[in-house]
Design a protein around this motif. Structure first.
Motif, PDB file in Angstrom:
ATOM      1  N   PHE A  71       0.826  -1.206   0.000  1.00 58.71           N
ATOM      2  CA  PHE A  71       0.000   0.000   0.000  1.00 58.71           C
ATOM      3  C   PHE A  71       0.862   1.259   0.000  1.00 58.71           C
ATOM      4  N   SER A  72       1.983   1.235   0.696  1.00 54.74           N
ATOM      5  CA  SER A  72       2.861   2.412   0.723  1.00 54.74           C
ATOM      6  C   SER A  72       3.452   2.687  -0.652  1.00 54.74           C
ATOM      7  N   TRP A  73       3.856   1.627  -1.361  1.00 56.33           N
ATOM      8  CA  TRP A  73       4.406   1.823  -2.703  1.00 56.33           C
ATOM      9  C   TRP A  73       3.353   2.346  -3.671  1.00 56.33           C
ATOM     10  N   VAL A  74       2.137   1.795  -3.585  1.00 49.90           N
ATOM     11  CA  VAL A  74       1.053   2.269  -4.463  1.00 49.90           C
ATOM     12  C   VAL A  74       0.738   3.727  -4.154  1.00 49.90           C
ATOM     13  N   ALA A  75       0.720   4.081  -2.867  1.00 49.86           N
ATOM     14  CA  ALA A  75       0.455   5.467  -2.492  1.00 49.86           C
ATOM     15  C   ALA A  75       1.567   6.390  -2.970  1.00 49.86           C
ATOM     16  N   THR A  76       2.798   5.877  -2.991  1.00 47.74           N
ATOM     17  CA  THR A  76       3.901   6.687  -3.516  1.00 47.74           C
ATOM     18  C   THR A  76       3.736   6.923  -5.011  1.00 47.74           C
ATOM     19  N   LEU A  77       3.290   5.922  -5.719  1.00 48.81           N
ATOM     20  CA  LEU A  77       3.082   6.055  -7.167  1.00 48.81           C
ATOM     21  C   LEU A  77       1.926   7.003  -7.477  1.00 48.81           C
ATOM     22  N   TRP A  78       0.910   7.003  -6.608  1.00 47.56           N
ATOM     23  CA  TRP A  78      -0.294   7.784  -6.865  1.00 47.56           C
ATOM     24  C   TRP A  78       0.045   9.282  -6.919  1.00 47.56           C
ATOM     25  N   GLY A  79      -0.226   9.875  -8.056  1.00 46.60           N
ATOM     26  CA  GLY A  79       0.013  11.297  -8.214  1.00 46.60           C
ATOM     27  C   GLY A  79       1.459  11.674  -8.474  1.00 46.60           C
ATOM     28  N   GLY A  80       2.335  10.685  -8.626  1.00 51.39           N
ATOM     29  CA  GLY A  80       3.733  10.989  -8.880  1.00 51.39           C
ATOM     30  C   GLY A  80       4.010  11.320 -10.335  1.00 51.39           C
ATOM     31  N   LYS A  81       5.148  11.917 -10.581  1.00 58.62           N
ATOM     32  CA  LYS A  81       5.593  12.203 -11.950  1.00 58.62           C
ATOM     33  C   LYS A  81       6.431  11.016 -12.428  1.00 58.62           C
ATOM     34  N   ILE A  82       5.740   9.971 -12.838  1.00 62.21           N
ATOM     35  CA  ILE A  82       6.387   8.681 -13.068  1.00 62.21           C
ATOM     36  C   ILE A  82       7.184   8.700 -14.370  1.00 62.21           C
ATOM     37  N   ARG A  83       8.429   8.229 -14.275  1.00 62.53           N
ATOM     38  CA  ARG A  83       9.275   8.006 -15.442  1.00 62.53           C
ATOM     39  C   ARG A  83       9.354   6.504 -15.668  1.00 62.53           C
ATOM     40  N   PHE A  84       8.828   6.050 -16.800  1.00 59.94           N
ATOM     41  CA  PHE A  84       8.783   4.604 -17.052  1.00 59.94           C
ATOM     42  C   PHE A  84      10.114   4.126 -17.626  1.00 59.94           C
ATOM     43  N   THR A  85      11.123   4.235 -16.799  1.00 54.68           N
ATOM     44  CA  THR A  85      12.422   3.670 -17.145  1.00 54.68           C
ATOM     45  C   THR A  85      12.351   2.148 -16.995  1.00 54.68           C
ATOM     46  N   SER A  86      13.398   1.453 -17.438  1.00 53.97           N
ATOM     47  CA  SER A  86      13.422  -0.005 -17.295  1.00 53.97           C
ATOM     48  C   SER A  86      13.338  -0.402 -15.829  1.00 53.97           C
ATOM     49  N   ALA A  87      14.041   0.333 -14.964  1.00 53.36           N
ATOM     50  CA  ALA A  87      13.992   0.029 -13.528  1.00 53.36           C
ATOM     51  C   ALA A  87      12.573   0.159 -12.998  1.00 53.36           C
ATOM     52  N   MET A  88      11.866   1.227 -13.413  1.00 55.87           N
ATOM     53  CA  MET A  88      10.512   1.450 -12.918  1.00 55.87           C
ATOM     54  C   MET A  88       9.551   0.404 -13.472  1.00 55.87           C
ATOM     55  N   LEU A  89       9.734  -0.006 -14.720  1.00 56.54           N
ATOM     56  CA  LEU A  89       8.872  -1.031 -15.298  1.00 56.54           C
ATOM     57  C   LEU A  89       8.975  -2.334 -14.510  1.00 56.54           C
ATOM     58  N   PHE A  90      10.203  -2.736 -14.169  1.00 58.87           N
ATOM     59  CA  PHE A  90      10.363  -3.965 -13.397  1.00 58.87           C
ATOM     60  C   PHE A  90       9.798  -3.804 -11.988  1.00 58.87           C
ATOM     61  N   ALA A  91       9.899  -2.605 -11.416  1.00 54.42           N
ATOM     62  CA  ALA A  91       9.345  -2.378 -10.087  1.00 54.42           C
ATOM     63  C   ALA A  91       7.817  -2.476 -10.104  1.00 54.42           C
ATOM     64  N   VAL A  92       7.183  -1.855 -11.092  1.00 54.73           N
ATOM     65  CA  VAL A  92       5.727  -1.923 -11.199  1.00 54.73           C
ATOM     66  C   VAL A  92       5.293  -3.348 -11.551  1.00 54.73           C
ATOM     67  N   GLY A  93       6.064  -4.022 -12.419  1.00 57.52           N
ATOM     68  CA  GLY A  93       5.765  -5.417 -12.730  1.00 57.52           C
ATOM     69  C   GLY A  93       5.835  -6.288 -11.491  1.00 57.52           C
ATOM     70  N   LEU A  94       6.825  -6.014 -10.628  1.00 61.09           N
ATOM     71  CA  LEU A  94       6.930  -6.763  -9.376  1.00 61.09           C
ATOM     72  C   LEU A  94       5.685  -6.576  -8.520  1.00 61.09           C
ATOM     73  N   LEU A  95       5.168  -5.361  -8.456  1.00 56.06           N
ATOM     74  CA  LEU A  95       3.963  -5.125  -7.664  1.00 56.06           C
ATOM     75  C   LEU A  95       2.823  -6.047  -8.097  1.00 56.06           C
ATOM     76  N   ALA A  96       2.597  -6.125  -9.410  1.00 62.24           N
ATOM     77  CA  ALA A  96       1.521  -6.961  -9.919  1.00 62.24           C
ATOM     78  C   ALA A  96       1.771  -8.429  -9.620  1.00 62.24           C
TER      79      ALA A  96
END
Length: 554
Positions: free
Chosen positions: A339-364
């Motif tokens: 929940f903390s990670w999702v809340a951090t993502l919410w409203g953020g200025k997300i850069r979909f770098t390779s690192a971020m893609l794997f991080a979001v993929g991990l969440l799912a």
């Protein structure tokens, strides 16, 4: 001279180096620099990942048809045993803890090296002999009792190979104990004075919790395996029921370590997630203290859930009830992090770098694996699907969709710091897409196989399961080929990638305030912390300028 200052002069002084960076051949020596050791861990563990992956591809090729028409069943059993062993003990654990932990912890706390540099090097060099023992066991038939090696099966099959397997795990366990002591002392005693506990990077909190957990649980596994080794070679009867031994006692000793081992593999990954997400979302981490303390909560509660692996071992009802409750409780601090990670993502200025893609993929992936884990933690469901492919699906979603995705996220994120070069983002995105598709195609159908009753650890099965197994095999090949763009990217970028600045992601933690790659002693002058590690967007700062770093030199 302080302890921290004394400890850091040793790498260059002992090796007689006056330069500010190590040469390539230094990475093949007994080097005591924490950064060299971290990269040694990462590269070595990835080699074993490829070896374990080839075993998995061979097994999945065999399982494409119901009959044993690709590899011999005894070789299948050996591949099954060593695939699991290599992936856990020689890939995820050393990469997540030894690799990222060694490279990052001293940099994140402003230290010049680990507390005990020579002990650190010894801990690494215990791993290659362990891997050679596992691979060498194939010359004696290969250990065939599964990665759990339950007696009496492990006492009657391929005894020489089984003994080599035991010795390999004891070596890796010793490495883990030495590394844990080093991490605990380093984090407690070697932080720069200006780094307060409530400003400690969350990755360091995760490593601290992981190290405490390893120190509590690993000796128990070593004791159980030593007794098993005595049974096999010296005529003792600790686990021989026909001579008064107790096979269930081995399961208690094994799982008292091996369920916490799941947290040894995932807690450092949680730390990586807590570093990657706020940087690439340009937003302060949500619930810093909750994430930090939840790591310690997992450390404590994780020691009291092991019996849920033994619900079908004659466990009395009261014990089933207790460990069902404790298993459900351990999901709470994990949910806090999600929940903390999702809340951090919410409203953020997300850069979909390779690192971020794997991080979001991990969440799912991890959420799906966690949901199936909750069902397996309840005794009625576990008894129904125990030792079926439902269990295989669950732990691969947690460990591959969780740990491996997190390792990839960490590599893409800290690769510029480790090498001074940027990885290619196009190849990184191709790598992510192939890995995401391959993981789901391989492991999602296994839930259906398990619910329909297909047992795990078998090379032959009922033909009714053939179609779903063929889907899983196709997914395994996609997953295997997904490593190709990553290998090309990592190797090519190391020498020819775009040169990275000292802080290409505009991050605020201490490791980004030194050169990329860092000089041998990390800093010319030890840093002084001036603001928190996740202060993105605070004081009107959404993306820190070059001069607005997390520290200033003193």
């Amino acid at each position: 001279m302080t302890q921290a200052e004394a400890s850091i002069t040793s790498p260059a002084a002992e090796h007689g180096h006056a330069h500010k960076a190590w040469k390539w051949y230094d990475y093949f020596t007994f080097n005591v620099d924490h950064k060299v050791i971290g990269i040694q861990y990462l590269v070595t563990s990835f080699v074993f990942y490829l070896i374990g992956g080839l075993m998995a591809v061979a097994m999945r090729t065999e399982l494409a048809t119901p009959d044993p028409d690709f590899i011999d069943p005894s070789l299948y059993n050996a591949f099954l045993t060593n695939h699991g062993t290599i992936m856990i003990f020689l890939w995820i654990v050393p990469a997540a803890i030894g690799g990222f932990g060694n490279f990052l912890v001293p940099l994140m706390i402003g230290a010049r090296d680990m507390a005990f540099p020579k002990l650190n090097a010894i801990a690494y060099w215990l791993n290659p002999p362990a891997g050679l023992l596992l691979l060498g066991s194939f010359f004696f038939g290969g250990a065939q009792a599964g990665w759990t090696s339950y007696p009496p099966l492990s006492e009657v099959t391929a005894n020489t190979a089984q003994s080599m397997w035991i010795l390999a795990i004891v070596l890796v366990g010793t490495s883990s104990i030495l590394g844990s002591v080093n991490f605990i002392v380093t984090i407690l005693k070697m932080r720069v004075p200006s780094l307060k506990w409530d400003e400690l990077p969350l990755f360091c909190w995760a490593i601290l919790a992981t190290s405490i957990l390893a120190l509590c649980s690993t000796p128990v596994l070593a004791a159980g395996l030593t007794l098993l080794l005595f049974d096999i070679n010296f005529g003792t009867a600790f686990f021989k029921p026909d001579e008064g031994g107790n096979v269930v006692m081995y399961q208690h000793l094994f799982w008292f370590y091996s369920h916490p081992a799941v947290y040894l593999m995932i807690l450092p990954i949680f730390g990586i997630m807590s570093e990657v997400i706020p940087v690439h979302a340009r937003k302060p981490i949500f619930g810093y203290k909750a994430i930090a303390y939840s790591s310690l909560a997992i450390c404590v509660v994780g020691l009291f859930v092991w019996v849920h692996h033994m619900f079908t071992s004659g466990t009395p009802p009261w014990m089933r009830l207790f460990f069902t409750i404790s298993t459900l409780i351990v999901a709470v601090p994990t949910g806090v992090k999600i929940f903390s990670w999702v809340a951090t993502l919410w409203g953020g200025k997300i850069r979909f770098t390779s690192a971020m893609l794997f991080a979001v993929g991990l969440l799912a992936m991890f959420v799906l694996g966690g949901l199936s884990g909750v069902t397996l933690g309840t005794a009625p469901v576990d008894i129904h699907v125990h030792d079926t492919y439902y269990v295989v699906a669950h732990f691969h979603y947690v460990l591959f969709g969780g740990s491996v995705f997190g390792i990839y996220a960490g590599i893409y994120h800290w690769y510029p710091k480790m090498t001074g070069r940027m990885m290619n983002e196009t190849l990184g995105r191709i790598h992510f897409v192939m890995t995401f598709i391959g993981t789901n195609l391989t492991f999602l159908p296994m839930h259906q196989l398990g619910l329909q009753g297909m047992p795990r650890r078998v090379a032959m099965y009922d033909p009714q399961f053939a179609f779903v197994n063929q889907l899983c095999t196709i997914g395994a090949f996609v997953l295997a080929f997904s490593t190709v763009p990553f290998l090309i990217n990592a190797i090519w970028s190391w020498s020819r990638g775009e040169k990275a600045s000292g802080n290409p992601w505009d991050a605020l933690t201490l490791e980004w305030t030194t050169d990329s790659p860092p000089i041998i002693e990390n800093w010319e002058v030890l840093p002084v912390v001036t603001h928190g590690p996740y202060a993105y967007g605070m004081n009107g700062r959404s993306a820190p300028a070059e001069e607005e770093v997390a520290v200033s030199s003193s």
